[in-house]
Design a protein around this motif. Structure first.
Motif, PDB file in Angstrom:
ATOM      1  N   ARG A 149     -11.016  -4.597  -0.942  1.00  0.00           N
ATOM      2  CA  ARG A 149     -11.218  -5.165  -2.265  1.00  0.00           C
ATOM      3  C   ARG A 149     -11.491  -4.086  -3.314  1.00  0.00           C
ATOM      4  O   ARG A 149     -12.618  -3.862  -3.715  1.00  0.00           O
ATOM      5  N   PRO A 150     -10.487  -3.383  -3.762  1.00  0.00           N
ATOM      6  CA  PRO A 150     -10.678  -2.469  -4.879  1.00  0.00           C
ATOM      7  C   PRO A 150     -10.807  -3.270  -6.167  1.00  0.00           C
ATOM      8  O   PRO A 150     -10.579  -4.468  -6.192  1.00  0.00           O
ATOM      9  N   THR A 151     -11.177  -2.621  -7.260  1.00  0.00           N
ATOM     10  CA  THR A 151     -11.358  -3.339  -8.515  1.00  0.00           C
ATOM     11  C   THR A 151     -10.038  -3.879  -9.036  1.00  0.00           C
ATOM     12  O   THR A 151     -10.006  -4.898  -9.709  1.00  0.00           O
ATOM     13  N   ASP A 176      -6.524   6.039  -3.805  1.00  0.00           N
ATOM     14  CA  ASP A 176      -5.373   6.932  -3.940  1.00  0.00           C
ATOM     15  C   ASP A 176      -4.438   6.942  -2.739  1.00  0.00           C
ATOM     16  O   ASP A 176      -3.431   7.656  -2.746  1.00  0.00           O
ATOM     17  N   VAL A 177      -4.767   6.178  -1.707  1.00  0.00           N
ATOM     18  CA  VAL A 177      -3.918   6.110  -0.511  1.00  0.00           C
ATOM     19  C   VAL A 177      -3.364   4.698  -0.382  1.00  0.00           C
ATOM     20  O   VAL A 177      -4.102   3.714  -0.504  1.00  0.00           O
ATOM     21  N   ALA A 178      -2.061   4.592  -0.128  1.00  0.00           N
ATOM     22  CA  ALA A 178      -1.417   3.290   0.031  1.00  0.00           C
ATOM     23  C   ALA A 178      -1.923   2.602   1.296  1.00  0.00           C
ATOM     24  O   ALA A 178      -2.217   3.260   2.305  1.00  0.00           O
ATOM     25  N   ILE A 179      -1.991   1.274   1.233  1.00  0.00           N
ATOM     26  CA  ILE A 179      -2.521   0.481   2.338  1.00  0.00           C
ATOM     27  C   ILE A 179      -1.514  -0.600   2.718  1.00  0.00           C
ATOM     28  O   ILE A 179      -0.906  -1.234   1.847  1.00  0.00           O
ATOM     29  N   ALA A 180      -1.342  -0.821   4.016  1.00  0.00           N
ATOM     30  CA  ALA A 180      -0.534  -1.933   4.507  1.00  0.00           C
ATOM     31  C   ALA A 180      -1.450  -3.092   4.864  1.00  0.00           C
ATOM     32  O   ALA A 180      -2.532  -2.899   5.409  1.00  0.00           O
ATOM     33  N   ARG A 230     -13.272  -0.662   5.374  1.00  0.00           N
ATOM     34  CA  ARG A 230     -14.166   0.499   5.474  1.00  0.00           C
ATOM     35  C   ARG A 230     -13.413   1.796   5.149  1.00  0.00           C
ATOM     36  O   ARG A 230     -13.976   2.705   4.532  1.00  0.00           O
ATOM     37  N   PHE A 231     -12.154   1.867   5.564  1.00  0.00           N
ATOM     38  CA  PHE A 231     -11.357   3.042   5.206  1.00  0.00           C
ATOM     39  C   PHE A 231     -11.219   3.142   3.695  1.00  0.00           C
ATOM     40  O   PHE A 231     -11.437   4.193   3.102  1.00  0.00           O
ATOM     41  N   ARG A 232     -10.863   2.035   3.057  1.00  0.00           N
ATOM     42  CA  ARG A 232     -10.664   2.028   1.604  1.00  0.00           C
ATOM     43  C   ARG A 232     -11.955   2.398   0.868  1.00  0.00           C
ATOM     44  O   ARG A 232     -11.931   3.156  -0.111  1.00  0.00           O
ATOM     45  N   ALA A 257      -5.531  -8.116  -3.345  1.00  0.00           N
ATOM     46  CA  ALA A 257      -5.958  -7.750  -2.001  1.00  0.00           C
ATOM     47  C   ALA A 257      -5.958  -6.253  -1.771  1.00  0.00           C
ATOM     48  O   ALA A 257      -6.435  -5.788  -0.753  1.00  0.00           O
ATOM     49  N   GLY A 258      -5.433  -5.476  -2.712  1.00  0.00           N
ATOM     50  CA  GLY A 258      -5.509  -4.026  -2.597  1.00  0.00           C
ATOM     51  C   GLY A 258      -4.519  -3.416  -1.644  1.00  0.00           C
ATOM     52  O   GLY A 258      -4.715  -2.300  -1.181  1.00  0.00           O
ATOM     53  N   VAL A 259      -3.429  -4.128  -1.333  1.00  0.00           N
ATOM     54  CA  VAL A 259      -2.447  -3.607  -0.384  1.00  0.00           C
ATOM     55  C   VAL A 259      -1.100  -3.445  -1.072  1.00  0.00           C
ATOM     56  O   VAL A 259      -0.791  -4.128  -2.037  1.00  0.00           O
ATOM     57  N   GLN A 260      -0.302  -2.532  -0.534  1.00  0.00           N
ATOM     58  CA  GLN A 260       1.000  -2.235  -1.121  1.00  0.00           C
ATOM     59  C   GLN A 260       2.170  -2.567  -0.195  1.00  0.00           C
ATOM     60  O   GLN A 260       3.320  -2.502  -0.619  1.00  0.00           O
ATOM     61  N   ALA A 261       1.893  -2.908   1.063  1.00  0.00           N
ATOM     62  CA  ALA A 261       2.991  -3.142   2.002  1.00  0.00           C
ATOM     63  C   ALA A 261       2.629  -4.190   3.038  1.00  0.00           C
ATOM     64  O   ALA A 261       1.457  -4.334   3.415  1.00  0.00           O
ATOM     65  N   PHE A 262       3.639  -4.932   3.476  1.00  0.00           N
ATOM     66  CA  PHE A 262       3.559  -5.761   4.676  1.00  0.00           C
ATOM     67  C   PHE A 262       4.317  -5.009   5.765  1.00  0.00           C
ATOM     68  O   PHE A 262       5.512  -4.724   5.611  1.00  0.00           O
ATOM     69  N   GLN A 263       3.655  -4.671   6.850  1.00  0.00           N
ATOM     70  CA  GLN A 263       4.312  -4.002   7.982  1.00  0.00           C
ATOM     71  C   GLN A 263       4.206  -4.936   9.169  1.00  0.00           C
ATOM     72  O   GLN A 263       3.116  -5.161   9.699  1.00  0.00           O
ATOM     73  N   ILE A 264       5.343  -5.462   9.601  1.00  0.00           N
ATOM     74  CA  ILE A 264       5.341  -6.654  10.439  1.00  0.00           C
ATOM     75  C   ILE A 264       6.396  -6.596  11.530  1.00  0.00           C
ATOM     76  O   ILE A 264       7.407  -5.901  11.411  1.00  0.00           O
TER      77      ILE A 264
END
Length: 271
Positions: A6-8, A169-173, A161-163, A194-201
């Protein structure tokens, strides 16, 4: 309960250098070039072959941390399957893990070694254990690799926790819960940030006795509306690769990196 980083505010995929290519052809655990080669998965030799010999830009790997906090590129939580030694990585010191040999020949690489050996490569990194979070943040910062990694995990708590440690500054799936909601229900306000940039499925997922499709037209629509990317794993058949590219996915993860290069080239998507 739905949980996710949950980024701003949510940065769209186009704002990350990691996604600036039209298509992400990813070497799964380094991949191998044809069916006759013995897989040396997650070895530095495999990663270097994909980059130096075949010209891959994107590499996929999983990470674990040893008992003394050394971050290694390895899929399994134990050494048993792919190396000549046994034991759970998280319970072993690096001094012992470093003596193990993948397929009896190649050492287990650290992420520091991989970042150093392949300074231009982009990495999709799956956090497999809680104790790998801090070492991964440290490795990314040490090598100034923020723009060339995308981080994933099946655990939304791990991603959160990683975020919180890494920053935006790092992309998240997306974690599996976000993918599930997005694949089968209308857009929910809580998911828009949701603070994510990709669906990896995977293409489908077995739930009990039923196998349900994960890659759907609705998910594709959701991704486009949110400026997200869809990467599908793990695809080794030529026919499926063609079908997925025609469907409109943004990337494919494969062991058969010779085939994936050929198919993406034929579609004008090889960079």
């Amino acid at each position: 309960m739905l949980t996710s980083p949950r980024p701003t505010s949510r940065r769209p995929a186009r704002s990350f250098e990691y996604f600036d290519r039209p298509f992400a052809a990813m070497a799964h655990r380094g991949g191998w070039d044809d069916a006759s080669r013995a897989p040396l998965e997650n070895s530095l030799k495999a990663f270097q072959y994909a980059v130096d010999e075949l010209g891959y830009s994107y590499l996929e790997t999983d990470v674990h941390a040893t008992s003394d906090g050394v971050l290694v590129a390895l899929h399994d939580s134990v050494l048993d399957r792919v190396t000549d030694q046994a034991g759970r990585v998280a319970d072993l010191p690096w001094a012992q893990v470093r003596t193990a040999r993948i397929a009896g020949t190649e050492p287990v690489p650290t992420m520091n070694e991989i970042f150093e050996a392949l300074p231009e490569a982009r990495f999709n990194i799956d956090i497999k254990e809680e104790n790998a979070i801090v070492p991964l943040v440290e490795a990314i910062r040490r090598h100034h690799a923020q723009s060339r990694v995308c981080v994933a995990s099946f655990s939304p708590a791990r991603l959160s926790r990683f975020r919180s440690r890494m920053g935006p500054d790092v992309a998240i799936a997306a974690s599996i819960d976000v993918v599930a909601w997005s694949a089968y229900v209308p857009l929910l306000p809580g998911l828009l940030n949701a603070g994510v940039q990709a669906f990896q499925i995977p293409m489908s997922q077995k739930i009990g006795p039923v196998r349900l499709p994960v890659l759907t037209r609705h998910l594709l629509s959701v991704a486009k509306k949110r400026d997200m990317r869809i990467h599908v794993w793990t695809i080794d058949e030529e026919t499926q690769m063609n079908e997925l590219i025609d469907f409109g996915v943004d990337g494919i993860v494969s062991n058969r990196i010779d085939v994936l290069k050929q198919i993406s080239s034929e579609h004008g998507l090889w960079c």
